[in-house]
Write an enzyme that holds these catalytic residues in place. Sequence first.
Site, PDB file in Angstrom:
ATOM      1  N   LYS A 217       0.865  -1.237   0.213  1.00  0.00           N
ATOM      2  CA  LYS A 217       0.027  -0.073   0.100  1.00  0.00           C
ATOM      3  C   LYS A 217       1.197   1.514  -0.032  1.00  0.00           C
ATOM      4  O   LYS A 217       2.179   0.949   0.419  1.00  0.00           O
ATOM      5  CB  LYS A 217      -0.976  -0.069   1.366  1.00  0.00           C
ATOM      6  CG  LYS A 217      -0.003   0.012   2.676  1.00  0.00           C
ATOM      7  CD  LYS A 217      -1.249   0.080   3.642  1.00  0.00           C
ATOM      8  CE  LYS A 217      -1.649  -1.366   3.952  1.00  0.00           C
ATOM      9  NZ  LYS A 217      -1.944  -1.423   5.239  1.00  0.00           N
ATOM     10  N   CYS A 444     -11.769  -7.115  12.930  1.00  0.00           N
ATOM     11  CA  CYS A 444     -10.560  -6.970  12.310  1.00  0.00           C
ATOM     12  C   CYS A 444      -9.686  -8.424  12.593  1.00  0.00           C
ATOM     13  O   CYS A 444      -9.808  -8.666  13.719  1.00  0.00           O
ATOM     14  CB  CYS A 444      -9.689  -5.938  12.769  1.00  0.00           C
ATOM     15  SG  CYS A 444      -7.869  -5.908  12.290  1.00  0.00           S
ATOM     16  N   CYS A 487      -3.130   1.315  13.001  1.00  0.00           N
ATOM     17  CA  CYS A 487      -4.159   1.954  12.105  1.00  0.00           C
ATOM     18  C   CYS A 487      -4.586   3.194  12.711  1.00  0.00           C
ATOM     19  O   CYS A 487      -5.568   4.063  11.980  1.00  0.00           O
ATOM     20  CB  CYS A 487      -5.501   1.161  12.208  1.00  0.00           C
ATOM     21  SG  CYS A 487      -4.956  -0.409  10.916  1.00  0.00           S
TER      22      CYS A 487
HETATM   23 FE1  SRM Z   1      -5.196  -0.232   8.789  1.00  0.00          FE
HETATM   24  C1  SRM Z   1      -4.796  -3.453   8.239  1.00  0.00           C
HETATM   25  C2  SRM Z   1      -8.545  -0.849   9.604  1.00  0.00           C
HETATM   26  C3  SRM Z   1      -5.864   3.134   8.731  1.00  0.00           C
HETATM   27  C4  SRM Z   1      -1.701   0.438   9.065  1.00  0.00           C
HETATM   28  N1  SRM Z   1      -6.452  -1.891   8.567  1.00  0.00           N
HETATM   29  C5  SRM Z   1      -6.240  -3.142   8.431  1.00  0.00           C
HETATM   30  C6  SRM Z   1      -7.278  -3.912   8.235  1.00  0.00           C
HETATM   31  C7  SRM Z   1      -7.711  -3.877   6.861  1.00  0.00           C
HETATM   32  C8  SRM Z   1      -7.067  -5.501   8.698  1.00  0.00           C
HETATM   33  C9  SRM Z   1      -6.519  -6.608   7.634  1.00  0.00           C
HETATM   34  O1  SRM Z   1      -5.527  -6.377   7.154  1.00  0.00           O
HETATM   35  O2  SRM Z   1      -7.182  -7.433   7.601  1.00  0.00           O
HETATM   36  C10 SRM Z   1      -8.355  -3.445   9.312  1.00  0.00           C
HETATM   37  C11 SRM Z   1      -9.726  -3.517   9.012  1.00  0.00           C
HETATM   38  C12 SRM Z   1     -10.403  -3.427  10.344  1.00  0.00           C
HETATM   39  C13 SRM Z   1     -11.939  -3.488  10.233  1.00  0.00           C
HETATM   40  O3  SRM Z   1     -12.627  -4.344  10.800  1.00  0.00           O
HETATM   41  O4  SRM Z   1     -12.241  -2.573   9.870  1.00  0.00           O
HETATM   42  C14 SRM Z   1      -7.816  -2.020   9.324  1.00  0.00           C
HETATM   43  N2  SRM Z   1      -6.895   0.866   8.861  1.00  0.00           N
HETATM   44  C15 SRM Z   1      -8.060   0.625   9.451  1.00  0.00           C
HETATM   45  C16 SRM Z   1      -8.957   1.491   9.699  1.00  0.00           C
HETATM   46  C17 SRM Z   1     -10.511   1.348   9.451  1.00  0.00           C
HETATM   47  C18 SRM Z   1      -8.662   1.959  11.251  1.00  0.00           C
HETATM   48  C19 SRM Z   1      -9.901   3.046  11.839  1.00  0.00           C
HETATM   49  O5  SRM Z   1      -9.945   2.614  12.935  1.00  0.00           O
HETATM   50  O6  SRM Z   1     -10.194   3.918  11.286  1.00  0.00           O
HETATM   51  C20 SRM Z   1      -8.185   2.851   8.798  1.00  0.00           C
HETATM   52  C21 SRM Z   1      -8.796   2.814   7.478  1.00  0.00           C
HETATM   53  C22 SRM Z   1      -8.106   3.825   6.648  1.00  0.00           C
HETATM   54  C23 SRM Z   1      -8.761   4.147   5.286  1.00  0.00           C
HETATM   55  O7  SRM Z   1      -9.822   4.779   5.349  1.00  0.00           O
HETATM   56  O8  SRM Z   1      -7.983   3.997   4.204  1.00  0.00           O
HETATM   57  C24 SRM Z   1      -6.895   2.191   8.988  1.00  0.00           C
HETATM   58  N3  SRM Z   1      -4.162   1.417   8.736  1.00  0.00           N
HETATM   59  C25 SRM Z   1      -4.487   2.779   8.814  1.00  0.00           C
HETATM   60  C26 SRM Z   1      -3.278   3.601   9.078  1.00  0.00           C
HETATM   61  C27 SRM Z   1      -3.502   5.000   9.596  1.00  0.00           C
HETATM   62  C28 SRM Z   1      -3.282   5.772   8.301  1.00  0.00           C
HETATM   63  O9  SRM Z   1      -3.080   5.296   7.083  1.00  0.00           O
HETATM   64  O10 SRM Z   1      -3.343   7.232   8.331  1.00  0.00           O
HETATM   65  C29 SRM Z   1      -2.168   2.756   9.195  1.00  0.00           C
HETATM   66  C30 SRM Z   1      -0.909   3.167   9.684  1.00  0.00           C
HETATM   67  C31 SRM Z   1      -0.213   3.970   8.587  1.00  0.00           C
HETATM   68  C32 SRM Z   1       0.545   3.032   7.629  1.00  0.00           C
HETATM   69  O11 SRM Z   1       0.003   2.647   6.980  1.00  0.00           O
HETATM   70  O12 SRM Z   1       1.932   2.986   7.985  1.00  0.00           O
HETATM   71  C33 SRM Z   1      -2.582   1.359   8.990  1.00  0.00           C
HETATM   72  N4  SRM Z   1      -3.615  -1.300   8.415  1.00  0.00           N
HETATM   73  C34 SRM Z   1      -2.223  -0.925   8.748  1.00  0.00           C
HETATM   74  C35 SRM Z   1      -1.536  -2.130   8.434  1.00  0.00           C
HETATM   75  C36 SRM Z   1       0.197  -2.151   8.544  1.00  0.00           C
HETATM   76  C37 SRM Z   1       0.762  -1.849   7.353  1.00  0.00           C
HETATM   77  C38 SRM Z   1       2.204  -2.004   7.330  1.00  0.00           C
HETATM   78  O13 SRM Z   1       3.008  -0.991   7.233  1.00  0.00           O
HETATM   79  O14 SRM Z   1       2.879  -3.201   7.785  1.00  0.00           O
HETATM   80  C39 SRM Z   1      -2.335  -3.099   8.265  1.00  0.00           C
HETATM   81  C40 SRM Z   1      -1.912  -4.674   7.959  1.00  0.00           C
HETATM   82  C41 SRM Z   1      -1.393  -5.013   6.588  1.00  0.00           C
HETATM   83  O15 SRM Z   1      -1.333  -3.976   5.838  1.00  0.00           O
HETATM   84  O16 SRM Z   1      -0.919  -6.137   6.324  1.00  0.00           O
HETATM   85  C42 SRM Z   1      -3.656  -2.828   8.056  1.00  0.00           C
HETATM   86 FE1  SF4 Z   2      -6.863  -4.251  13.139  1.00  0.00          FE
HETATM   87 FE2  SF4 Z   2      -5.507  -2.079  12.268  1.00  0.00          FE
HETATM   88 FE3  SF4 Z   2      -6.393  -2.333  14.883  1.00  0.00          FE
HETATM   89 FE4  SF4 Z   2      -4.373  -3.713  14.029  1.00  0.00          FE
HETATM   90  S1  SF4 Z   2      -4.375  -1.656  14.398  1.00  0.00           S
HETATM   91  S2  SF4 Z   2      -6.190  -4.524  15.237  1.00  0.00           S
HETATM   92  S3  SF4 Z   2      -4.937  -4.078  11.953  1.00  0.00           S
HETATM   93  S4  SF4 Z   2      -7.806  -2.238  13.143  1.00  0.00           S
END
Ligand code: SRM
Ligand code: SF4
Length: 573
Positions: A217, A444, A487
């Site tokens: 991403k 999640c 996240c």
């Molecule tokens: Fe996230 C994965 C939710 C912002 C870093 N994130 C996930 C998943 C899709 C879990 C999965 O892979 O199975 C989560 C879904 C949970 C659910 O049940 O809804 C999830 N991420 C979210 C949200 C909904 C959190 C929230 O409470 O709002 C945010 C949705 C953003 C959007 O609208 O696009 C969300 N995720 C973020 C952010 C913050 C940001 O982007 O500003 C991060 C950290 C910034 C970054 O990317 O470095 C973030 N999410 C991750 C990661 C770790 C990525 C990495 O670098 O390793 C994962 C896991 C992955 O990608 O494998 C992940």
């Molecule tokens: Fe799921 Fe993102 Fe929260 Fe981890 S940080 S529990 S991936 S929603």
Amino acid sequence: MSDNHLLSSNSAPHSDVEAIKERSDYLRGTLEETLQDRITGSISEDDNRLMKFHGSYMQDDRDVRNERNRQKLEPAYQFMVRVRAAGGIVSPEQWLMMDRIAQKYANDTIRLTTRQSFQLHGVIKWNMKQVIQEVNDELLSTLAACGDVNRNVMCNPNPYLSEVHEEVYEWAKRVSAHLDPHTRAYHELWLNEEKVASSDDGVEQEPIYGKVYLPRKFKIGIAIPPANEVDVFSQDLGYIAIHENGRLLGFNVIVGGGMGMSHGDPKTYPQVARTIGFVKPEQMVDVAEKTVMIQRDYGDRAVRKHARFKYTIDDRGLEWFIDELQQRLGWKLEEARSYHFDHNGDRYGWVKGSNNNWHYTLFIQNGRVKDDGGYQLMTGLREIAKIHKGDFRLTPNQNLIIGNVSSQRKKKIDQLIETYKLTDGAIYSALRRNSMACVALPTCGLAMAESERYLPTLIDKLDLVMDEAGLSDDEIVIRMTGCPNGCARPALAEVSFIGKAPGKYNMYLGGGFAGNRLNKLYRENIGENEILSELRPILLKYAKERKDGEHFGDFCIRAEYVKEVHSGLDFHD
Ligand code: SRM
Ligand code: SF4
């Protein structure tokens, strides 16, 4: 550049996801057949990988997982659907559409995310096509909301500086549209568009991404100082708007931020983006395109944990990146300009913008819009959307701005806020208003501990300590996530909790109040009692010994609770 070149740019064997992308025919895979399969509510792992690019994840309700397993039933499969809008701005009609489909096809809630998108939870496979069509009918999209592409472009929702904001928002939309995938797979699959000739005939191309898209991403955010709500230092590519006397001069460009890490793996770490120079507004799209292409060509396609842009930059060096970028651009970046950030949280209530319209920022606990007993948040917002003529702005802190309200209509909106007691949110403590938690359980699949469902209770208890210390009006940025993926951008909070196991969290201290410094591990694997007993003396000492205007994160460093972290490379030291 040929696709072969892309595949050969990393010598190690590529991860299986790369092979899935490559044979997917530009994100088609077998999704069409899979969606029609009525035997199971699930989809195969390969199709799930591709589904992400279309804006959805297969999940199961973890609250009932064990019980269903005991009863030998398949997990309660369901889909999360993420709907993006650059800069998080939507019309009242679009809000009403989200509200309608949340009630009809999802779990009766709308989740506002930390990247200014919407999420729906609990959509079943048979309804996916209908949901995505209804979203597109209102001119929103789920395409590229997830997957190895550029994600929702964040933009500061700052209502104080309306003209500069308007201009910056236009650039956010432009850069977002420029980086959209070109594949027609989405339109064929969900919107019944006729299938185009196979990509192998060369009819369809992805000029920016190529056949295998990005290694991982990619995230872009634009901040308008002095506000840093977008947490610009957490972005793969960040732009900091430089403005003078209400005029946008251009952007400082910063690269290589990111929040994710894995417990126990010091090779993974959160990182803050670093400044590489200044560009004029009309140059920013080109910079984004070339940066994405550099990551496409040099990002690690072998180890997904190491595939984010921050590692490409840290492994090869900032100087290497600047050279490569300037070579591809054919011009040089100017020297970065000065600016100042003073916060990364939201400011609540009414403000008058420089365009004379009014904007109301409403606190939404952890972004979850729902009716909950006496607190009819979802209904109240629906009624507001029915009469609202301005816009709704999703903030990067999971809150909502009822934007661009004329002086005449302000009274009506105020009445509805009053009728539905929506300001119950605004009387919450300063700590709660600066809090953010990721979704975590029950949807999640990666959550190790509760987050959205637990942080409110923890804050109830911490508020008692804040009262005792005389800090009830003091703003401290507090964040929680159910796992180290980050996240809710916990590594940039003054105090944060990252889930380790059910009921257990790592506690971090010392982040910058304006989102400009990473925090550091203070205690590992602790439960609620230890959290309270560890934080209480620190908060009491802070109340007594802080210097004038000193923020909690800065105090934690001065009082030597934790060492200052200058770069993600020191995060685990
Ligand atoms: Fe996230 C994965 C939710 C912002 C870093 N994130 C996930 C998943 C899709 C879990 C999965 O892979 O199975 C989560 C879904 C949970 C659910 O049940 O809804 C999830 N991420 C979210 C949200 C909904 C959190 C929230 O409470 O709002 C945010 C949705 C953003 C959007 O609208 O696009 C969300 N995720 C973020 C952010 C913050 C940001 O982007 O500003 C991060 C950290 C910034 C970054 O990317 O470095 C973030 N999410 C991750 C990661 C770790 C990525 C990495 O670098 O390793 C994962 C896991 C992955 O990608 O494998 C992940
Ligand atoms: Fe799921 Fe993102 Fe929260 Fe981890 S940080 S529990 S991936 S929603």
